[in-house]
Design a protein around this motif. Structure first.
Motif, PDB file in Angstrom:
ATOM      1  N   SER A 482      52.860  51.971  58.799  1.00 26.98           N
ATOM      2  CA  SER A 482      52.534  53.348  58.361  1.00 26.98           C
ATOM      3  C   SER A 482      53.058  53.597  56.915  1.00 26.98           C
ATOM      4  O   SER A 482      52.278  54.275  56.042  1.00 26.98           O
ATOM      5  CB  SER A 482      53.032  54.434  59.433  1.00 26.98           C
ATOM      6  OG  SER A 482      52.451  53.902  60.626  1.00 26.98           O
ATOM      7  N   LEU A 483      54.491  53.480  56.950  1.00 24.56           N
ATOM      8  CA  LEU A 483      54.964  53.674  55.468  1.00 24.56           C
ATOM      9  C   LEU A 483      54.268  52.883  54.331  1.00 24.56           C
ATOM     10  O   LEU A 483      53.949  53.223  53.257  1.00 24.56           O
ATOM     11  CB  LEU A 483      56.408  53.321  55.556  1.00 24.56           C
ATOM     12  CG  LEU A 483      57.300  54.505  56.204  1.00 24.56           C
ATOM     13  CD1 LEU A 483      58.685  53.828  56.162  1.00 24.56           C
ATOM     14  CD2 LEU A 483      57.251  55.565  55.525  1.00 24.56           C
ATOM     15  N   VAL A 486      50.984  54.412  53.603  1.00 24.88           N
ATOM     16  CA  VAL A 486      50.992  55.522  52.730  1.00 24.88           C
ATOM     17  C   VAL A 486      51.297  55.432  51.180  1.00 24.88           C
ATOM     18  O   VAL A 486      50.584  55.871  50.387  1.00 24.88           O
ATOM     19  CB  VAL A 486      52.353  56.520  53.278  1.00 24.88           C
ATOM     20  CG1 VAL A 486      52.598  57.713  52.202  1.00 24.88           C
ATOM     21  CG2 VAL A 486      51.900  56.985  54.572  1.00 24.88           C
ATOM     22  N   CYS A 489      47.874  53.786  49.605  1.00 24.09           N
ATOM     23  CA  CYS A 489      46.934  54.973  49.597  1.00 24.09           C
ATOM     24  C   CYS A 489      47.534  55.766  48.235  1.00 24.09           C
ATOM     25  O   CYS A 489      46.727  56.278  47.534  1.00 24.09           O
ATOM     26  CB  CYS A 489      47.142  55.900  50.768  1.00 24.09           C
ATOM     27  SG  CYS A 489      46.159  55.049  52.172  1.00 24.09           S
ATOM     28  N   GLY A 490      48.717  55.966  48.204  1.00 23.78           N
ATOM     29  CA  GLY A 490      49.244  56.870  46.876  1.00 23.78           C
ATOM     30  C   GLY A 490      48.855  56.054  45.862  1.00 23.78           C
ATOM     31  O   GLY A 490      48.413  56.551  44.613  1.00 23.78           O
ATOM     32  N   ALA A 513      46.221  58.089  54.291  1.00 22.50           N
ATOM     33  CA  ALA A 513      47.536  58.447  54.122  1.00 22.50           C
ATOM     34  C   ALA A 513      47.900  59.612  55.061  1.00 22.50           C
ATOM     35  O   ALA A 513      49.032  59.495  55.767  1.00 22.50           O
ATOM     36  CB  ALA A 513      47.622  58.908  52.751  1.00 22.50           C
ATOM     37  N   ALA A 516      48.241  58.102  58.500  1.00 23.22           N
ATOM     38  CA  ALA A 516      49.458  57.248  58.683  1.00 23.22           C
ATOM     39  C   ALA A 516      50.623  58.353  59.032  1.00 23.22           C
ATOM     40  O   ALA A 516      51.740  58.005  59.465  1.00 23.22           O
ATOM     41  CB  ALA A 516      49.704  56.496  57.458  1.00 23.22           C
ATOM     42  N   SER A 517      50.514  59.408  58.117  1.00 20.06           N
ATOM     43  CA  SER A 517      51.677  60.239  58.332  1.00 20.06           C
ATOM     44  C   SER A 517      51.706  60.792  59.609  1.00 20.06           C
ATOM     45  O   SER A 517      52.691  61.228  60.150  1.00 20.06           O
ATOM     46  CB  SER A 517      51.543  61.491  57.084  1.00 20.06           C
ATOM     47  OG  SER A 517      51.300  60.799  55.986  1.00 20.06           O
ATOM     48  N   ILE A 542      57.645  61.286  52.980  1.00 20.92           N
ATOM     49  CA  ILE A 542      56.314  60.785  52.813  1.00 20.92           C
ATOM     50  C   ILE A 542      55.635  61.306  51.643  1.00 20.92           C
ATOM     51  O   ILE A 542      55.196  60.501  50.743  1.00 20.92           O
ATOM     52  CB  ILE A 542      55.445  61.128  54.148  1.00 20.92           C
ATOM     53  CG1 ILE A 542      56.034  60.605  55.377  1.00 20.92           C
ATOM     54  CG2 ILE A 542      54.152  61.038  53.812  1.00 20.92           C
ATOM     55  CD1 ILE A 542      55.346  60.946  56.473  1.00 20.92           C
ATOM     56  N   PHE A 546      54.409  58.799  48.568  1.00 24.62           N
ATOM     57  CA  PHE A 546      53.139  59.009  47.849  1.00 24.62           C
ATOM     58  C   PHE A 546      52.904  59.414  46.457  1.00 24.62           C
ATOM     59  O   PHE A 546      52.444  58.730  45.922  1.00 24.62           O
ATOM     60  CB  PHE A 546      52.281  59.967  48.951  1.00 24.62           C
ATOM     61  CG  PHE A 546      50.694  60.120  48.603  1.00 24.62           C
ATOM     62  CD1 PHE A 546      50.039  59.299  49.323  1.00 24.62           C
ATOM     63  CD2 PHE A 546      50.297  61.066  47.580  1.00 24.62           C
ATOM     64  CE1 PHE A 546      48.683  59.344  48.785  1.00 24.62           C
ATOM     65  CE2 PHE A 546      48.986  60.992  47.325  1.00 24.62           C
ATOM     66  CZ  PHE A 546      47.921  60.251  48.033  1.00 24.62           C
TER      67      PHE A 546
END
Length: 602
Positions: A482-483, A486, A489-490, A513, A516-517, A542, A546
């Motif tokens: 998940s990290l 993120v 996506c950033g 993102a 995932a958060s 998070i 990002f």
């Protein structure tokens, strides 16, 4: 008590450890023969394995949490001494952050953002505060060991990721130190040329640099001399180098305050209208530029073994220095955009030209002095941080043990300090490294992003959750994935912003993102750490990850190539040396006492 995340190692690679009873007594430093025995034991245990399985087992090792489980004394039996108070740490952070840029970058960005450059600095400062909160928690949680981002990554993720973070940071530090040394030499010569007898009499190869062989070589004599002087001060002792930094940083702050007060009486408020002449996007773009003007507060985290009360003072030093820098930058922005219309600001020395236009030429002398003081402290702290990072890796075995040697009376890592000074001196004396400035900041953003992720992973309590993992992944691996989502996506959002791609791509990446958060928020169980606690976990880290990746997308394309190529080289170095020589944290010999550690950090 916080429980460590489940190990990523397969069962066959895990080594059972025996918990020692807690004690506040100072343990004796580990003898060198015990370290050699531990290293020989690990080498013999991996000798019979296939290369790939042995590499994976080594790469996925993590450093245990807790002061007593981490290696924190030099192999020689002599450690670093705790001499830095909270004021020293705050000034250390300010000294690393504010260089000559406060007199230049403020006006340069104002040419595009107008008076709105003030908001650019506020936005960038707010983003840095998110990173600083993450650094403050980890500095408080691991207060007794030097290493900064490298150490936190080693504890939260694994050995190879920590080594990758180190290599990215170190290239930034080496190139940055050489570049700052050349700038300092140039400013110093300009300062000397204020004397009429010396004006135009100093050869260019002394301080400004003279190019040979079509620009391949650029000779600068003064830059290596300055580096040798600062290296000698750092080798002599941390107390002496801290005194130099305190004096120069205090001088710099006083000069900035005098400049602000002198400029306040020349401000014409009509120059602040319109406040954002080119719209809010130019302000945001300016924030991505000035973000790097705050870089330096993380240097405080690398002084963990030399702080008197690290668990209390390190968070104060990190956050206090950053807040002070925000206030100074905002004050200079308001003054410079109020004195002169932003369209008339110069390119190279906007602040000095603004005061000269008002007839205050004596202020330009103060600006020159402030620039020299600012570059000196930035260079001094940069060399200090580099040596402590080399010291940490040498002690962990990822680099030769010579880097972990500490002088018996001066209590400084002399070999590491001389090494970083020599590298910077050669680069500054022979090459125009300022041409490489476009590939810098990769290590900084990498370190910031990973540190923010470390706060999340070290808060997880795997044994405290009853949630079932997805497929063959553990809950811990699901969180790491998940990290990564993120971060990616950033980066995609940053690319869409930079190249003006369709807004739909940006929205889709942002929504992924967010999803995932939510997974990080509701699929994981978090526990509060001892000491300082970053608020809003996991949301604050998070957002930090990002935004850092959005900034990463704004870097020059060659900076991306550098990241990939250097990472591959680092993996090769680790595969050939690091995995075989790293001191195993799980060894019975790895519990090492600290030199003068206070009870609060024990």
């Amino acid at each position: 008590m916080t429980q460590e995340p489940t190990s990523l190692l397969p069962i066959w690679a895990r080594t059972p450890t025996t918990r020692r009873p807690k004690s506040r007594r100072h343990q004796l430093p580990i003898p060198s023969d015990a370290m050699e025995e531990a290293r020989d034991h690990r080498l013999s245990s991996t000798a019979g394995r296939p290369f790939l399985s042995g590499f994976c087992a080594a790469a996925l090792r993590r450093k245990p949490l807790g002061a007593r489980a981490s290696a924190a004394a030099a192999a020689t039996g002599e450690g670093l001494v705790r001499q830095l108070g909270v004021l020293d740490l705050v000034l250390l952070g300010i000294g690393a952050s504010i260089g000559a840029g406060i007199f230049v970058v403020t006006g340069t960005v104002a040419r595009d953002a107008g008076p709105g450059v003030t908001i650019s600095f506020v936005l960038a400062g707010a983003a840095c505060v998110l990173n600083a909160l993450c650094y403050a928690e980890l500095a408080s949680r691991l207060p007794a060991v030097v290493g900064g981002a490298y150490l936190y990554t080693y504890a939260a993720f694994n050995e190879i990721t920590a080594f990758l973070v180190f290599t990215q940071l170190m290239v930034d530090y080496h190139i940055g130190a050489a570049s700052i040394a050349r700038s300092l030499a140039s400013y110093f010569i300009e300062f000397l040329e204020l004397i009429p007898l010396l004006k135009g009499q100093i050869p260019s190869w002394v301080g400004h640099g003279e190019e040979f062989f079509g620009g391949v070589v650029s000779i600068n004599i003064l830059a290596p001399v300055l580096l040798i002087i600062l290296t000698a001060i750092l080798c002599y002792g941390v107390k002496e180098s801290s005194a130099v930094n305190t004096f120069m940083t205090t001088l710099k702050i006083i000069i900035v305050i005098v400049i602000v007060f002198a400029g306040v009486f020349e401000v014409d408020v009509s120059n602040w209208s319109p406040f954002m002449p080119n719209g809010f996007k130019s302000v945001v773009t300016g924030a991505t530029v000035v973000f790097f003007a705050y870089v330096g507060f993380d240097a405080v985290a690398n002084s963990a073994e030399e702080a008197k009360r690290p668990q209390r003072d390190l968070p104060i030093g990190i956050l206090g220095s950053l807040i002070a820098c925000v206030l100074l930058y905002v004050a200079v922005c308001l003054v410079i955009t109020g004195m002169v219309p932003y369209t008339l600001l110069g390119e190279d020395a906007p602040l000095a030209e603004a005061f000269a236009a008002k007839g205050l030429k004596f202020i330009t002398v103060l600006i020159s002095i402030g620039a020299v003081a600012g570059l000196t402290t930035t260079l001094l702290v940069g060399l200090y941080v580099q040596s402590r990072l080399y010291f940490g890796l040498g002690r962990d075995g990822l680099l030769p043990s010579v880097f972990a040697e500490v002088h018996p009376t001066r209590h400084t890592p002399v070999q590491s300090q001389i090494w970083v000074g020599c590298v910077a001196a050669v680069m500054a004396g022979l090459f125009n490294v300022r041409m490489l400035s476009h590939i810098l900041s990769v290590g900084t953003l990498t370190g910031y992003s990973v540190v923010s992720a470390c706060v999340i992973t070290l808060r997880w309590n795997d044994k405290g959750t009853s949630r079932r993992s997805l497929g063959s992944m553990s809950i811990w691996q699901e969180g790491v994935l998940s990290l990564v989502i993120v971060a990616l996506c950033g980066f995609i959002v940053g690319l869409c912003y930079r190249f003006n791609y369709a807004i739909a791509f940006m929205v889709v990446a942002f929504l992924i993102a967010v999803a995932a958060s939510f997974a990080l928020q509701f699929r994981q169980v978090y526990v509060d750490p001892p000491g300082f606690s970053c608020p809003g976990v996991p949301l604050v880290p998070i957002i930090s990850v990002f935004f850092n990746m959005v900034l990463f997308a704004q870097l020059h394309e060659e900076a991306w190539y550098r990241f990939v190529i250097l990472s591959l080289i680092a993996v090769g170095v680790y595969a050939g040396y690091g995995q075989y020589n790293a001191v195993p944290s799980s060894s019975e010999h790895s519990t090492i006492g600290y030199h003068g550690i206070p009870s609060e950090a024990a």
